[in-house]
Design an enzyme around this catalytic site. Structure first.
Site, PDB file in Angstrom:
ATOM      1  N   CYS A 150       0.812  -1.222   0.000  1.00 24.65           N
ATOM      2  CA  CYS A 150       0.000   0.000   0.000  1.00 24.65           C
ATOM      3  C   CYS A 150       0.850   1.279   0.000  1.00 24.65           C
ATOM      4  O   CYS A 150       0.645   2.175  -0.824  1.00 24.65           O
ATOM      5  CB  CYS A 150      -0.989  -0.004   1.163  1.00 24.65           C
ATOM      6  SG  CYS A 150      -0.297   0.211   2.807  1.00 24.65           S
ATOM      7  N   HIS A 198      -2.988   1.423   6.780  1.00 28.00           N
ATOM      8  CA  HIS A 198      -3.293   1.277   5.357  1.00 28.00           C
ATOM      9  C   HIS A 198      -3.501   2.646   4.717  1.00 28.00           C
ATOM     10  O   HIS A 198      -4.093   3.542   5.318  1.00 28.00           O
ATOM     11  CB  HIS A 198      -4.546   0.422   5.149  1.00 28.00           C
ATOM     12  CG  HIS A 198      -4.764   0.047   3.714  1.00 28.00           C
ATOM     13  ND1 HIS A 198      -3.951  -0.840   3.036  1.00 28.00           N
ATOM     14  CD2 HIS A 198      -5.690   0.444   2.804  1.00 28.00           C
ATOM     15  CE1 HIS A 198      -4.368  -0.972   1.797  1.00 28.00           C
ATOM     16  NE2 HIS A 198      -5.430  -0.199   1.626  1.00 28.00           N
ATOM     17  N   HIS A 225      -5.748   1.495  -4.480  1.00 17.94           N
ATOM     18  CA  HIS A 225      -4.874   1.024  -3.407  1.00 17.94           C
ATOM     19  C   HIS A 225      -4.394  -0.390  -3.693  1.00 17.94           C
ATOM     20  O   HIS A 225      -4.978  -1.122  -4.490  1.00 17.94           O
ATOM     21  CB  HIS A 225      -5.590   1.086  -2.049  1.00 17.94           C
ATOM     22  CG  HIS A 225      -6.704   0.108  -1.867  1.00 17.94           C
ATOM     23  ND1 HIS A 225      -6.979  -0.496  -0.664  1.00 17.94           N
ATOM     24  CD2 HIS A 225      -7.624  -0.393  -2.740  1.00 17.94           C
ATOM     25  CE1 HIS A 225      -8.016  -1.308  -0.791  1.00 17.94           C
ATOM     26  NE2 HIS A 225      -8.431  -1.259  -2.028  1.00 17.94           N
TER      27      HIS A 225
END
Length: 319
Positions: free
Chosen positions: A235, A283, A295
């Site tokens: 990520c 995240h 993402h």
């Protein structure tokens, strides 16, 4: 992060995964497997991001140590030349070997002793003695800084190697879930539709436009732990890669990227902004407009688009 905390996080992650692979349980449906994977990943991704943090710090400290070493070399040369000059002067004055005179300064074991010996030579080389004292101080200061950085690099290497071992353990558990999913789905890919709208959904120019277009261009590429492109990503590696294309340097760690940007209210989001999820900010994705993000979500799922409200939103930053 302290070693004990990392170890605890890994134990929690492994314990989270273990029940799902029990041979006594019937093979779950594809939807159940995906839910299990998502739940497990919420435990695993913070550990991965801590690995990224340590690795990024290691690289930064190695670079700093190298830079200090490069600064130290010319200073050491200046010290040697200056000591040679004062050694010549003192040798002529005292009729002693040049090397012995220079050694009177070099062998000083304390700042006070150096000051005393420089004072002894000062009346024959006042300006030279002051110059040598300044250069030696600069050399010693740089050497002390370098020693500190090298000690930190050694510590980071040990922790980096330790996290790498734990990473193998985590990967083994994820692989086991992937095999379970393959049994439940017949080997079909997961993650649903990779594109759920135009990417970017809203056009924008400048550096942010370059970053968001770069992120969108990575859709479909695989998730790999610790990867920052160009063929695979995690990520924070994806957001780092996208903004690097726009000339902006970000650290490969969600916590650092949170600190490196300017806070943005949710109502003021624009394409290219970094959006963070979960209470520990483990995240990150890139906002592409109309409530959508790009993402790298987790292992087994390619880089994809998602709705921003599909995860617990914590805030946004603009690089």
């Amino acid at each position: 992060m302290r070693n004990g905390f990392v170890a605890a996080a890994v134990i929690v992650a492994v314990n989270t995964l273990a029940p799902f692979s029990s041979p006594a349980r019937a093979v779950p449906s594809p939807a159940e497997v995906e839910k299990q994977l998502d739940q497990a990943w919420e435990k695993l991704e913070p550990v991965i991001e801590q690995y990224n943090k340590v690795h990024s710090e290691l690289l930064a400290n190695q670079k700093k140590s190298k830079q200090l070493g490069e600064r130290l070399r010319p200073v050491q040369l200046r010290v040697e030349m200056s000591l040679g000059q004062i050694g010549d002067i003192a040798a002529r004055q005292y009729r002693i070997p040049r090397a012995s005179a220079a050694n009177a300064v070099l062998s000083s074991t304390s700042p006070q002793m150096m000051t005393d010996r420089l004072a002894l030579l000062n009346y024959v080389a006042r300006s030279d003695a002051a110059k040598v004292a300044d250069v030696v101080k600069l050399r010693d200061d740089l050497a002390a800084q370098r020693a500190q950085v090298e000690a930190l690099v050694a510590k980071q290497k040990r922790l980096d190697a330790e996290l790498a071992k734990r990473r193998k353990t985590i990967q083994a558990e994820v692989d086991r879930l992937e095999r379970l999913r393959a049994q439940a789905t017949g080997g079909s890919s997961s993650g649903g539709s990779l594109r759920i709208g135009a990417c970017p959904a809203v056009s924008i120019g400048g550096a942010a436009g370059t970053a968001v277009r770069t992120a969108c261009a990575q859709i479909g590429k695989p998730y790999v732990w610790g990867a920052d492109g160009p063929s695979s990503f995690d990520c924070s590696g994806l957001t780092q890669y996208a903004w690097k294309a726009a000339g902006v340097s970000l650290t490969h760690f969600t916590g650092a990227q949170w600190r490196e940007g300017t806070p943005v209210d949710r109502a003021d989001l624009r394409p290219g902004d970094l959006v963070f999820f979960y209470s520990d900010l483990h995240h990150v994705g890139m906002y592409v407009g109309n409530g959508l993000i790009v993402h790298a979500s987790r292992a087994g799922v390619p880089v994809k688009m998602a709705r921003m409200d599909s995860m617990p939103y914590m805030g946004a930053r603009r690089p």
